[in-house]
Design a protein around this motif. Structure first.
Motif, PDB file in Angstrom:
ATOM      1  N   ILE A   1      54.008 -15.137 -33.217  1.00  0.00           N
ATOM      2  CA  ILE A   1      52.951 -14.217 -33.648  1.00  0.00           C
ATOM      3  C   ILE A   1      52.329 -14.715 -34.947  1.00  0.00           C
ATOM      4  O   ILE A   1      51.102 -14.725 -35.109  1.00  0.00           O
TER       5      ILE A   1
ATOM      6  N   LYS B   1      60.275  -4.205 -26.808  1.00  0.00           N
ATOM      7  CA  LYS B   1      59.294  -5.282 -26.906  1.00  0.00           C
ATOM      8  C   LYS B   1      58.111  -4.891 -27.794  1.00  0.00           C
ATOM      9  O   LYS B   1      57.610  -5.701 -28.578  1.00  0.00           O
TER      10      LYS B   1
ATOM     11  N   TYR C   1      49.408  -8.984 -34.922  1.00  0.00           N
ATOM     12  CA  TYR C   1      50.426  -8.497 -33.986  1.00  0.00           C
ATOM     13  C   TYR C   1      50.092  -9.005 -32.595  1.00  0.00           C
ATOM     14  O   TYR C   1      49.102  -9.725 -32.403  1.00  0.00           O
ATOM     15  N   ALA C   2      50.915  -8.678 -31.624  1.00  0.00           N
ATOM     16  CA  ALA C   2      50.692  -9.136 -30.257  1.00  0.00           C
ATOM     17  C   ALA C   2      50.724  -7.965 -29.290  1.00  0.00           C
ATOM     18  O   ALA C   2      51.412  -6.962 -29.519  1.00  0.00           O
TER      19      ALA C   2
ATOM     20  N   ILE D   1      59.870 -15.265 -31.250  1.00  0.00           N
ATOM     21  CA  ILE D   1      58.757 -14.363 -30.958  1.00  0.00           C
ATOM     22  C   ILE D   1      57.972 -14.072 -32.236  1.00  0.00           C
ATOM     23  O   ILE D   1      56.740 -14.157 -32.281  1.00  0.00           O
TER      24      ILE D   1
ATOM     25  N   THR E   1      58.377 -14.904 -21.984  1.00  0.00           N
ATOM     26  CA  THR E   1      58.943 -14.247 -23.158  1.00  0.00           C
ATOM     27  C   THR E   1      60.407 -13.863 -22.961  1.00  0.00           C
ATOM     28  O   THR E   1      61.193 -13.886 -23.901  1.00  0.00           O
TER      29      THR E   1
ATOM     30  N   PHE F   1      52.015 -11.432 -25.168  1.00  0.00           N
ATOM     31  CA  PHE F   1      53.230 -11.919 -24.537  1.00  0.00           C
ATOM     32  C   PHE F   1      53.383 -11.260 -23.173  1.00  0.00           C
ATOM     33  O   PHE F   1      53.235 -10.041 -23.050  1.00  0.00           O
TER      34      PHE F   1
ATOM     35  N   GLY G   1      51.825  -6.428 -25.753  1.00  0.00           N
ATOM     36  CA  GLY G   1      52.796  -6.591 -24.680  1.00  0.00           C
ATOM     37  C   GLY G   1      52.095  -6.421 -23.347  1.00  0.00           C
ATOM     38  O   GLY G   1      51.474  -5.387 -23.090  1.00  0.00           O
TER      39      GLY G   1
ATOM     40  N   PHE H   1      56.923  -6.984 -30.953  1.00  0.00           N
ATOM     41  CA  PHE H   1      55.596  -7.584 -31.011  1.00  0.00           C
ATOM     42  C   PHE H   1      54.724  -7.058 -32.152  1.00  0.00           C
ATOM     43  O   PHE H   1      53.560  -7.430 -32.276  1.00  0.00           O
TER      44      PHE H   1
END
Length: 284
Positions: A220, A274, A17-18, A216, A208, A227, A20, A278
């Motif tokens: 990932i 977001k 995952y990313a 997006i 982003t 991001f 934020g 993400f």
């Protein structure tokens, strides 16, 4: 809870995952980010740009620190896009979790030297360092970069850069831009994959705002774990403020607390969207 940036990014990379990383300028913005993160049980980053830091100074960092420490989810505090050695060092002394040493406008060797300098100081102060290799078009912190000046990240240079600087994260340029996309975005995922194969530090994507959800998600999957989000938050805040004035009765002005509440609400909606995009919800 206040958490080192490197710890957040390493966990995100391993978990697919990313994080934020949301640019904040005021109490309202920081509150919106932390509140949304707590509701969705997501780790987040509070980012401060140099332009905001020059106005808010140490109290702005302290504000972000206080919210991060009191949060029930992991939160890091980050100085974004800073090309000033003096301001970067000040921010680390004031206690940010990490800094972005932005030497991307410099020739490759000078970018290395600048980033090495910041990294050496950061290690002594317990802070992490993000750097950028390549140059994004668009606008960031009031500085315009034209398309012709933009450079995509070289996988070979990325490997050399990380080895020589010892950075904790690398922001890559693969067709992403700051601010608004004037045409349909096209990201170079082949280039990203080559960078990922050569570099073992967490990879970051700026610009982003305006990227389609599918890009997006694909980013990932290809290893992006952070991001940056700025434009959409600012737009939400300004629209909420404008709506408060429009709703006020003729000859009257809205209460400041009303503007604050609506700003938090509007920005929180963006942050929540977001976080879900993400894949970081329920990842604390």
């Amino acid at each position: 809870m206040l958490i080192p940036t490197g710890q957040l990014l390493q966990k995100a990379t391993a978990g697919g995952y990313a994080i934020g990383a949301f640019n904040v300028y005021t109490l309202e913005g920081a509150t919106a980010v932390v509140t949304a993160a707590e509701e969705l049980q997501s780790p987040v980053m509070l980012q401060v740009l140099p332009s905001a830091l020059k106005i808010g100074g140490r109290p702005l960092v302290a504000l972000c620190h206080a919210l991060a420490k009191d949060a029930t989810v992991p939160v890091a505090v980050h100085l974004d896009h800073c090309s000033s050695q003096v301001l970067t060092v000040k921010a680390m002394i004031w206690g940010v979790s990490s800094v972005m040493a932005d030497g991307s406008e410099l020739p490759f060797e000078q970018n290395i030297q600048f980033t090495q300098y910041v990294s050496e100081i950061a290690r002594g102060l317990g802070a992490g360092v993000e750097a950028e290799l390549g140059r994004l078009s668009g606008e960031e912190d009031g500085i315009a970069v034209h398309q012709r000046e933009a450079l995509l990240t070289s996988p070979e240079q990325a490997e050399e850069f990380v080895e020589q600087t010892g950075v904790d994260a690398l922001a890559v340029c693969i067709g992403n831009v700051h601010g608004h996309y004037r045409r349909t975005p096209e990201l170079d995922f082949v280039r990203l994959e080559k960078i990922r194969q050569r570099v073992d530090v967490p990879l970051v994507l700026h610009g982003t705002s305006g990227l389609p959800d599918e890009l997006i998600d694909k980013a990932i999957t290809h290893g992006i774990c952070k991001f940056n989000v700025n434009t959409e938050l600012r737009r939400a805040c300004l629209k909420a403020t404008e709506a408060c004035f429009n709703e006020a009765q003729t000859g009257q002005q809205p209460e400041l607390t009303r503007i604050m509440e609506e700003s938090v609400r509007a920005m929180k909606e963006v942050v929540s969207e977001k976080i879900k995009l993400f894949r970081s919800a329920e990842m604390t």
